[in-house]
Design an enzyme around this catalytic site. Structure first.
Site, PDB file in Angstrom:
ATOM      1  CG  ASP A   8      -1.884   1.133   1.273  1.00  0.00           C
ATOM      2  OD1 ASP A   8      -2.390   1.517   0.210  1.00  0.00           O
ATOM      3  OD2 ASP A   8      -2.122   1.664   2.376  1.00  0.00           O
ATOM      4  CG  ASP A  10      -1.528   7.691   0.654  1.00  0.00           C
ATOM      5  OD1 ASP A  10      -0.474   7.804   0.009  1.00  0.00           O
ATOM      6  OD2 ASP A  10      -2.600   8.205   0.314  1.00  0.00           O
ATOM      7  CG  ASP A 180      -2.492   2.435   6.445  1.00  0.00           C
ATOM      8  OD1 ASP A 180      -3.291   3.244   6.951  1.00  0.00           O
ATOM      9  OD2 ASP A 180      -2.416   2.257   5.207  1.00  0.00           O
TER      10      ASP A 180
END
Length: 468
Positions: A8, A10, A180
């Protein structure tokens, strides 16, 4: 079939949302107006703090419509501008993780909700093999204001990754995924090796329940964080000279310690207070560091948990294991500072007063492995604050505190082909040259001075197998 590692973007590869940088780049090329959407800064701030929320992501999905009429060439140009800024924000241990996958032959893929055109230049700059990102539909080089294929979020991200894996012959059961976000749970559950990185609260609970590894790519594996802060960073706030009034610090040459990038700090060892003195030095330079520390410290109750939390690297003295140096090299590859005390332990008895210091070759081997500069540091006077014979430092010498002298020398790059013995001698002589005049001549100690060089309860004839 082959395997891949899906990252991922961000709050995983990057410490924050890429949105502000992407939006600014779009404004610079004239795609977006200079006026900002009301509440835009607040939304990105909330994202940076707690991660994705369903309302914010649904709002972002609806925002695709605003791309109608955008010039695809200008958007691609904005992606290149953004990449030039974001590439330096990629977290240090994300880079080492990527390099590990390259060595082991896995394909590297960014899997992100962000638009393909804006993210692809960053992926190319970082050496990724491909990206799975939201594609905006276009006709004749102009965006239509709709999505071409999957909106790469939640179950849509899983579907897009599954399609990519099928086309490229990748077995997800043998692959890794890093994220996250709770909303990436479908993807994380679909791969054989899921990793929660800087997880939002719900993903942290899910990862704990499933015993998935949890990582923070701004610190080494195994180092915890609390409210996004590594314990060592919190401790660095306390490692300040003004907070130790029982010692009078005299610093010089600290400019030789780089404010960013890898460096090996090599210092002599005179006291338990050396760690605090070095911490104060690094704090003044705005750096954190990984200390190589003997294994006994990790095995001690309470103290062991603390040194682990601070990212220290355990050393099994006499084992001949290369694991500590491999871990230290990984930290240097991530751009961190590594601290080594080449003497290994505090000299005791008459050896403490011998100006000729004996070092171990680990510091030289580490530079051979990484090419990082060695910054020699001389510590003097720390033994008056906390002698080896004391269990705690003398914190009551406030009226007339002892002087702690710290000198950093110019960085060393050892000559190619130098032997471990010659390289170690060069490092130790560089530290010696920084000592004050009194540290360069032999000293005949008094019985009281000798006693201060031994652990509590030990004399000159005491056993040497202590844990100090």
């Amino acid at each position: 079939m082959s395997a891949a590692a899906f990252f991922d973007l961000d709050r995983t590869l990057l410490p924050r949302a890429s949105g502000p940088t992407l939006s600014q780049a779009l404004r610079e090329v004239g795609v977006l107006s200079e006026s900002r959407i009301p509440g835009e800064g607040l939304l990105f701030g909330i994202f940076d703090l707690i991660g994705e929320t369903r309302p914010s992501m649904l709002l972002a999905k609806q925002g695709v419509r605003f791309s109608k009429g955008w010039d695809a060439e200008l958007v691609a140009k904005a992606g290149e501008i953004a990449a030039s800024r974001l590439v330096d924000e990629v977290l240090p241990y994300a880079r080492t993780e990527m390099e590990m996958h390259r060595r082991e032959g896995r394909e590297l893929v960014i899997a992100t909700t962000s638009p393909d055109d804006l993210v692809r230049p960053l992926a190319e700059a970082l050496g990724f093999d491909d990206i799975v990102a939201t594609r905006y539909a276009r006709t004749d080089g102009v965006f239509e204001g709709s999505v071409d294929g999957h909106y790469v979020w939640g179950k849509g991200k899983l579907a897009a990754v599954q399609e990519w894996a099928e086309v490229h012959g990748v077995d997800l059961a043998e692959s890794y995924a890093y994220s996250d976000s709770w909303y990436d749970l479908p993807l994380l559950k679909a791969v054989g090796r899921p990793v929660a990185v800087n997880p939002d609260p719900r993903l942290a609970v899910a990862a704990a329940a499933r015993r998935w590894p949890v990582r923070h790519f701004d610190s080494p594996e195994g180092v915890p964080q609390f409210a996004g802060i590594e314990p060592q960073r919190a401790l660095a706030m306390l490692a300040r000279p003004e907070l130790a009034p029982y010692a009078r610090f005299d610093f010089a040459g600290l400019k030789h310690i780089p404010e960013q990038g890898p460096a090996i700090i090599a210092a002599n060892h005179r006291s338990y207070f050396d760690v605090y003195a070095l911490g104060a030095v690094l704090s003044k330079r705005g750096r954190l560091a990984r200390f190589l520390s003997k294994r006994e410290m990790f095995d001690a109750p309470l103290v062991g948990s603390m040194v682990t939390a601070f990212g220290a690297i355990p050393v099994d003295r006499g084992s001949g294991s290369d694991e500590p140096l491999v871990a230290a090299a990984k930290a240097l590859d991530a751009g961190e500072v590594v601290v080594i005390l080449p003497q290994g332990t505090i000299p005791r008895g008459k050896a403490f007063f011998d100006p000729q210091m004996t070092g171990r070759p680990g510091v030289v081997r580490l530079q051979h492995m990484t090419g990082a500069p060695i910054v020699p540091i001389s510590l003097w006077g720390t033994e008056h604050v906390w002698p080896r014979s004391a269990r705690v430092p003398n914190m009551f010498s406030i009226v007339n505190p002892p002087k702690v002298r710290v000198r950093a020398g110019e960085a060393l790059w050892l000559p190619d082909g130098i032997s471990l013995a010659d390289g170690t001698e060069l490092v130790m002589s560089s530290i010696f040259d920084l000592h004050p005049a009194e540290g360069k001549v032999a000293h005949d100690p008094t019985p009281e001075e000798l006693a201060r060089t031994f652990p509590p309860g030990r004399g000159e004839g005491g056993k040497s197998g202590d844990r100090s």
